[in-house]
Design a protein around this motif. Sequence first.
Motif, mmCIF file in Angstrom:
data_model
loop_
_atom_site.group_PDB
_atom_site.id
_atom_site.type_symbol
_atom_site.label_atom_id
_atom_site.label_comp_id
_atom_site.label_asym_id
_atom_site.label_seq_id
_atom_site.Cartn_x
_atom_site.Cartn_y
_atom_site.Cartn_z
ATOM 1 N N TYR A 8 0.228 -8.161 3.343
ATOM 2 C CA TYR A 8 0.703 -7.719 2.035
ATOM 3 C C TYR A 8 -0.251 -8.186 0.936
ATOM 4 O O TYR A 8 -0.512 -7.466 -0.018
ATOM 5 C CB TYR A 8 2.110 -8.225 1.753
ATOM 6 N N ALA A 9 -0.756 -9.391 1.065
ATOM 7 C CA ALA A 9 -1.683 -9.916 0.066
ATOM 8 C C ALA A 9 -2.970 -9.098 0.046
ATOM 9 O O ALA A 9 -3.532 -8.845 -1.025
ATOM 10 C CB ALA A 9 -1.990 -11.379 0.346
ATOM 11 N N ILE A 11 -3.268 -5.898 0.856
ATOM 12 C CA ILE A 11 -2.959 -4.603 0.256
ATOM 13 C C ILE A 11 -2.860 -4.722 -1.259
ATOM 14 O O ILE A 11 -3.374 -3.879 -1.999
ATOM 15 C CB ILE A 11 -1.648 -4.027 0.843
ATOM 16 N N VAL A 12 -2.206 -5.766 -1.741
ATOM 17 C CA VAL A 12 -2.084 -5.971 -3.190
ATOM 18 C C VAL A 12 -3.459 -6.179 -3.809
ATOM 19 O O VAL A 12 -3.750 -5.658 -4.897
ATOM 20 C CB VAL A 12 -1.143 -7.154 -3.492
ATOM 21 N N ALA A 13 -4.334 -6.900 -3.122
ATOM 22 C CA ALA A 13 -5.685 -7.117 -3.628
ATOM 23 C C ALA A 13 -6.464 -5.809 -3.689
ATOM 24 O O ALA A 13 -7.165 -5.539 -4.676
ATOM 25 C CB ALA A 13 -6.417 -8.125 -2.754
ATOM 26 N N LEU A 15 -5.228 -2.749 -3.943
ATOM 27 C CA LEU A 15 -4.662 -1.946 -5.031
ATOM 28 C C LEU A 15 -5.126 -2.465 -6.389
ATOM 29 O O LEU A 15 -5.460 -1.684 -7.279
ATOM 30 C CB LEU A 15 -3.134 -1.937 -4.958
ATOM 31 N N GLY A 16 -5.149 -3.769 -6.552
ATOM 32 C CA GLY A 16 -5.601 -4.367 -7.809
ATOM 33 C C GLY A 16 -7.042 -4.027 -8.127
ATOM 34 O O GLY A 16 -7.379 -3.708 -9.272
ATOM 35 N N PHE A 45 -1.188 3.003 -1.452
ATOM 36 C CA PHE A 45 0.201 2.646 -1.727
ATOM 37 C C PHE A 45 1.154 3.457 -0.849
ATOM 38 O O PHE A 45 2.080 2.909 -0.260
ATOM 39 C CB PHE A 45 0.526 2.867 -3.208
ATOM 40 N N THR A 48 0.995 2.285 2.709
ATOM 41 C CA THR A 48 1.666 1.003 2.842
ATOM 42 C C THR A 48 3.176 1.176 2.938
ATOM 43 O O THR A 48 3.830 0.539 3.777
ATOM 44 C CB THR A 48 1.315 0.080 1.647
#
Length: 57
Positions: A8-9, A11-13, A15-16, A45, A48
């Motif tokens: 998850y981290a 994927i968030v990175a 996307l960021g 997104f 995911t």
Amino acid sequence: MDHARPEYAIIVAILGILLAIGVPALKRGQFIVAGLCLGLAVVVFGWTIVAIRRSRG
């Protein structure tokens, strides 16, 4: 409180980073770069969300 899974981290990175490149490019009028980055962010997104639903299903 449980810790977030490393996936998850990541994927968030991703996307960021895509949003950090795409949004300023859109403001500068660089529509090709902005469109590519924002489009990739939407695809990542969506992928995911599908992957999370399948893993919980």
